[in-house]
Design an enzyme around this catalytic site. Structure first.
Site, PDB file in Angstrom:
ATOM      1  N   ASP A 101     -15.890  24.832  39.612  1.00  0.00           N
ATOM      2  CA  ASP A 101     -14.942  23.748  39.374  1.00  0.00           C
ATOM      3  C   ASP A 101     -15.357  23.026  38.097  1.00  0.00           C
ATOM      4  O   ASP A 101     -16.491  23.170  37.626  1.00  0.00           O
ATOM      5  CB  ASP A 101     -14.905  22.777  40.556  1.00  0.00           C
ATOM      6  CG  ASP A 101     -13.582  22.027  40.675  1.00  0.00           C
ATOM      7  OD1 ASP A 101     -12.710  22.191  39.790  1.00  0.00           O
ATOM      8  OD2 ASP A 101     -13.417  21.288  41.655  1.00  0.00           O
ATOM      9  N   ASP A 102     -14.424  22.262  37.560  1.00  0.00           N
ATOM     10  CA  ASP A 102     -14.723  21.514  36.347  1.00  0.00           C
ATOM     11  C   ASP A 102     -15.637  20.335  36.626  1.00  0.00           C
ATOM     12  O   ASP A 102     -16.533  20.033  35.862  1.00  0.00           O
ATOM     13  CB  ASP A 102     -13.434  21.055  35.647  1.00  0.00           C
ATOM     14  CG  ASP A 102     -12.494  20.250  36.538  1.00  0.00           C
ATOM     15  OD1 ASP A 102     -12.738  20.141  37.766  1.00  0.00           O
ATOM     16  OD2 ASP A 102     -11.482  19.756  36.020  1.00  0.00           O
ATOM     17  N   ASP A 105     -16.616  14.919  41.883  1.00  0.00           N
ATOM     18  CA  ASP A 105     -16.510  13.463  41.823  1.00  0.00           C
ATOM     19  C   ASP A 105     -17.194  12.880  43.064  1.00  0.00           C
ATOM     20  O   ASP A 105     -18.383  12.611  43.056  1.00  0.00           O
ATOM     21  CB  ASP A 105     -15.042  13.057  41.731  1.00  0.00           C
ATOM     22  CG  ASP A 105     -14.845  11.586  41.412  1.00  0.00           C
ATOM     23  OD1 ASP A 105     -15.655  10.754  41.872  1.00  0.00           O
ATOM     24  OD2 ASP A 105     -13.875  11.244  40.719  1.00  0.00           O
TER      25      ASP A 105
END
Length: 166
Positions: A101-102, A105
């Protein structure tokens, strides 16, 4: 100093920077590969698709799939929901699989993915403190209150200086 809106404490990532950081992640992942190498990549859509493509190329992984977990509506986070799973006959329990994933969070999206693929290796390009525990490998940590602007979210335009002169 006044309170900043989420978009005002931003970290702007260009295509060049994303490419460099994804290649650095691939280099790190190469050292963590199990015997026989990584079997496949599963990109978390949509943000993980660009880094997953780069990592798959760098590590010569030909088997690529996606999992789609919706947990944001623009900049508002909600309960994560899987709206598309990878081919479970190929991924199994996740052994030898890279989940890419980028960004992590809060980690809620990755909690859902880890439940489906408990033995997968999770890697993100960027990580925030609340979600770091859900990631096995990452490249850059940013503060929890920083909003990352990825290249697919932005356009080139003039921006007024932070301390504009009258």
């Amino acid at each position: 100093m006044t309170d900043l809106l989420p978009h005002e404490k931003g970290f702007l990532v260009s295509w060049d920077q994303l490419h460099r950081d994804a290649r650095a992640l691939a280099w790190r992942l190469q050292g963590d590969a199990p015997d026989g190498g990584w079997r496949m990549v599963v990109a978390i859509t949509r943000g993980g698709m660009a880094p997953a493509m780069i990592i798959a190329r760098e590590l010569d992984i030909r088997l690529v799939d996606t999992i789609s977990v919706k947990s944001y509506d623009h900049q508002t986070q909600s309960e994560p929901v899987v709206i598309k799973s990878p081919d479970m006959t190929l991924v199994g329990d996740g052994a030898g699989v890279l989940i890419i994933d980028d960004l992590v969070d809060t980690g809620r999206t990755l909690e859902v993915v880890r439940t489906l693929l408990p033995k997968a290796h999770v890697a993100t390009v960027y990580a925030k403190p609340k979600g770091r525990a859900q990631v096995d490998t990452f490249i850059t940590e940013v503060s929890q209150d920083t909003w990352i602007f990825f290249p697919w979210d932005t356009a080139l335009q003039y921006v007024k200086p932070y301390r504009a002169l009258d």
